[in-house]
Scaffold this motif. Structure first.
Motif, mmCIF file in Angstrom:
data_model
loop_
_atom_site.group_PDB
_atom_site.id
_atom_site.type_symbol
_atom_site.label_atom_id
_atom_site.label_comp_id
_atom_site.label_asym_id
_atom_site.label_seq_id
_atom_site.Cartn_x
_atom_site.Cartn_y
_atom_site.Cartn_z
ATOM 1 N N GLY A 127 0.864 -1.240 -0.014
ATOM 2 C CA GLY A 127 0.051 -0.021 0.242
ATOM 3 C C GLY A 127 0.794 1.461 0.044
ATOM 4 N N ASN A 128 2.262 1.194 -0.041
ATOM 5 C CA ASN A 128 2.986 2.455 -0.258
ATOM 6 C C ASN A 128 2.865 2.903 -1.376
ATOM 7 N N LEU A 129 2.823 2.319 -2.612
ATOM 8 C CA LEU A 129 2.604 2.997 -4.018
ATOM 9 C C LEU A 129 1.304 2.679 -4.705
ATOM 10 N N THR A 130 0.476 3.737 -5.013
ATOM 11 C CA THR A 130 -0.431 3.818 -5.834
ATOM 12 C C THR A 130 -0.561 4.344 -7.141
ATOM 13 N N ILE A 131 -0.506 3.539 -8.033
ATOM 14 C CA ILE A 131 -0.523 4.157 -9.590
ATOM 15 C C ILE A 131 -1.792 3.794 -10.340
ATOM 16 N N LYS A 132 -2.622 3.329 -9.807
ATOM 17 C CA LYS A 132 -3.819 2.982 -10.526
ATOM 18 C C LYS A 132 -4.563 3.997 -11.397
ATOM 19 N N ASP A 133 -4.720 5.133 -10.997
ATOM 20 C CA ASP A 133 -5.224 6.307 -11.201
ATOM 21 C C ASP A 133 -4.323 7.451 -11.761
ATOM 22 N N SER A 134 -3.147 7.511 -11.672
ATOM 23 C CA SER A 134 -2.184 8.488 -11.808
ATOM 24 C C SER A 134 -1.194 8.287 -12.865
ATOM 25 N N LEU A 135 -0.923 7.034 -12.981
ATOM 26 C CA LEU A 135 0.202 6.540 -13.947
ATOM 27 C C LEU A 135 -0.136 7.018 -15.263
ATOM 28 N N LYS A 136 0.762 7.812 -15.973
ATOM 29 C CA LYS A 136 0.713 8.186 -17.340
ATOM 30 C C LYS A 136 1.818 7.480 -18.541
ATOM 31 N N MET A 137 3.095 6.996 -17.806
ATOM 32 C CA MET A 137 4.065 6.416 -18.780
ATOM 33 C C MET A 137 4.790 5.219 -17.889
ATOM 34 N N LEU A 138 4.925 4.178 -18.430
ATOM 35 C CA LEU A 138 5.635 2.951 -18.059
ATOM 36 C C LEU A 138 6.842 2.793 -18.909
ATOM 37 N N VAL A 139 7.966 2.531 -18.285
ATOM 38 C CA VAL A 139 9.095 2.391 -19.096
ATOM 39 C C VAL A 139 9.606 0.916 -18.565
ATOM 40 N N ILE A 140 9.937 0.013 -19.497
ATOM 41 C CA ILE A 140 10.632 -1.352 -19.364
ATOM 42 C C ILE A 140 11.806 -1.234 -20.016
ATOM 43 N N ASP A 141 13.022 -1.100 -19.299
ATOM 44 C CA ASP A 141 14.436 -1.328 -19.607
ATOM 45 C C ASP A 141 14.812 -2.659 -19.775
#
Length: 554
Positions: free
Chosen positions: A156-170
């Motif tokens: 529960g420390n990180l919530t990205i369900k509603d705010s994330l706009k960009m995902l990077v997979i290196d």
């Protein structure tokens, strides 16, 4: 007309022509980046347009800047109308070292907008509760390994369900292996329905093509016309093949006679071999530091920083199976229950700078591993060499690597590997002292050394973190190439006698030159010896000459 059009196509689009924020342009100028690399030129405009990107790019091609620069620009643009602080960019990488490098890139590119753009690297080993306060402020960019990010999401420390706009997979070809696939799929369940993706990969393997549907929607695929390896004029491949070749003796001769100059990475396949080589070389006064997955992440990153800064010349890197082809790992027997960090990588991801030589003490287990090892040198416009020591049982994989290199380097005529010209008969004089030193490095001595090394590195990386933050100069002075073993140092091994020094190498050996210069000219040596003899003769206790008492004159 045609000529002008062709010239316009070949002209590189500069950073100031991409519409980037002025603060980013100032940071880029501060780094000395005169013009974008090929992947930066092609990828940044697509990302700024909001398109998903799948790019094939090797390490050192500038791919980190290709996704960090547009990500920062989009965050700065969103800040103008943002109502509340939120996590907007999530960057996933396979190793802690690579996460740290990405964080350093972000720090350099946000030096003029630190207040507006916040970031955090959650990859370092630390209690989840300790990193909770850092995530409460909802940083704009979160960097981490899939396993670490998933733990924070679950807690529960990180919530990205509603705010994330960009995902990077290196390094997607590593991320979509069975080591990380379960964690990545679990992370995807917590992502919003609509977001932009940027995926990089060194190869377009089957795993990447199969799982790109999880993260990408109608992506722009950039298969840049960059060779996977530098050309033959930039990178030279040498090989040493001999039926009775003693690799340890050869490595000792190469370093002791200064036949190899510049920063060097020596690759081995196991942790034990790395420690044994270090113990072996230290007996001859040759300093080197080890780098493997058992070391704390802070120590690994510190070693790489100091190596790039020029404090070390030799690194003994363990290229283990933790990040190699899974198919090769299944056939390997399990040895012991040593705790290794699966989120550690040496042959890939880490940005080693200005490496002149790569030595394969143990030949890699597959062709991809050889390519990634060779990629540690000849970066940019620098020249480099790769020297491989091939034993009889390694000839099969050596032939496979040679066939692969021929397809990658069609301009080469004949064999890609050049024979390292060295008269093997010259090694006979070094064998007796090298064999004694090698035999002293027993399995018990290696085990004790590993225990002491790990205890020392844990102490340096955990208990002294707060001290080093207040005293950064002491951290710079901290060295990792001082061996901690119980072997009694044999000082005579540090000198190379003249009778075993090959005559052809005497004029090239810096050690021999210094020794010869210190002795002076033959005339000077004769004068010194004569004076020393006269002085000894005047003292009966030193000259062992006694002719009796002299008679008194009457």
């Amino acid at each position: 007309m045609d000529t002008d059009a062709l010239a316009d196509e070949e002209k590189t689009v500069q950073f100031h022509e991409m519409g980037l924020d002025d603060r980013i342009l100032e940071a880029i100028a501060k780094q000395g980046w005169k013009e974008p690399t090929l992947i930066q030129e092609k990828a940044i405009p697509f990302v700024l347009e909001g398109k998903d990107v799948l790019a094939r790019a090797k390490t050192g091609s500038g791919k980190t800047g290709a996704f960090v620069i547009p990500a920062i620009h989009k965050i700065l643009e969103g800040k103008r109308t943002a109502v509340e602080q939120s996590v907007q960019v999530l960057i996933l990488a396979p190793s802690r070292e690579l996460c740290k490098q990405i964080k350093e890139h972000i720090a350099k590119l946000t030096m003029w907008c630190k207040r507006e753009v916040r970031y955090i690297d959650v990859a370092p080993i630390a209690p989840i509760e300790a990193q909770r306060p850092l995530l409460v402020d909802k940083p704009d960019i979160v960097v981490g390994t899939p396993t670490r990010v998933l733990k924070h999401i679950t807690a529960g420390n990180l919530t990205i369900k509603d705010s994330l706009k960009m995902l990077v997979i290196d390094e997607a070809d590593l991320m979509f292996t069975f080591e990380y696939l379960g964690d990545i799929e679990a992370v995807f369940k917590h992502l919003p329905k609509i977001y932009q993706s940027f995926v990089t990969s060194a190869t377009m393997s089957g795993n990447v093509k199969e799982y790109k549907k999880l993260a990408l929607t109608k992506p722009v695929v950039l298969k840049l016309e960059e060779p996977p390896m530098p050309t033959a004029t930039q990178l030279t491949h040498y090989v040493i093949k001999h039926e009775t070749l003693d690799k340890a003796v050869m490595l000792f001769v190469l370093f002791r006679l200064n036949l190899i100059r510049g920063k060097t990475i020596v690759f081995v396949n196991t942790v034990d071999t790395g420690y044994k080589l270090r113990m072996f070389l230290s007996q001859f006064g040759i300093k080197a530091c080890v780098l493997n997955s058992e070391m704390p992440v802070a120590s690994r990153c510190h070693i790489v920083e100091q190596f790039n800064g020029g404090q070390y010349d030799i690194i003994l890197a363990s290229d283990e199976l933790t990040l190699d082809d899974p198919s090769t790992r299944k056939n390997q027997p399990k040895k012991g229950k040593r705790k290794k960090d699966k989120e550690s990588g040496v042959s890939r991801g880490i940005d080693f700078q200005f490496v002149s030589n790569v030595i394969n003490f143990d030949f890699p287990r597959n062709t991809d591993s050889y390519i990634h090892r060779a990629g540690r040198t000849a970066r940019g416009t620098n020249l480099g060499t790769v020297l491989s020591m091939v034993a009889v049982h390694e000839m099969v994989i050596y032939a496979q690597v040679e066939e692969k290199l021929k397809t990658l380097m069609p301009e080469m005529e004949g064999s890609v590997f050049k024979d390292f010209k060295f008269d093997m008969s010259q090694l006979e004089g070094f064998k007796y002292r090298a064999k004694d030193a090698w035999n002293r490095c027993t399995s018990i001595a290696i085990l004790e050394t590993r225990k002491k090394e790990l205890k020392r590195e844990l102490l340096q990386s955990e208990k002294l973190q707060t001290f080093f933050k207040d005293h950064p100069k002491d951290l710079q002075a901290l060295r990792h190439d001082n061996p901690k073993h119980n072997l009694t140092p044999l000082k005579h091994l540090r000198d190379v006698p003249e009778y075993i020094m090959p005559q052809k190498l005497q004029r090239f050996s810096r050690f021999y030159k210094n020794k010869k210069d210190n002795q002076g000219t033959p005339k000077d040596r004769g004068t010194k010896a004569q004076k020393k003899y006269q002085k000894r003769k005047a003292d009966p206790l030193k000259s062992m000459e006694f002719s009796g008492f002299k008679k008194k004159k009457t």
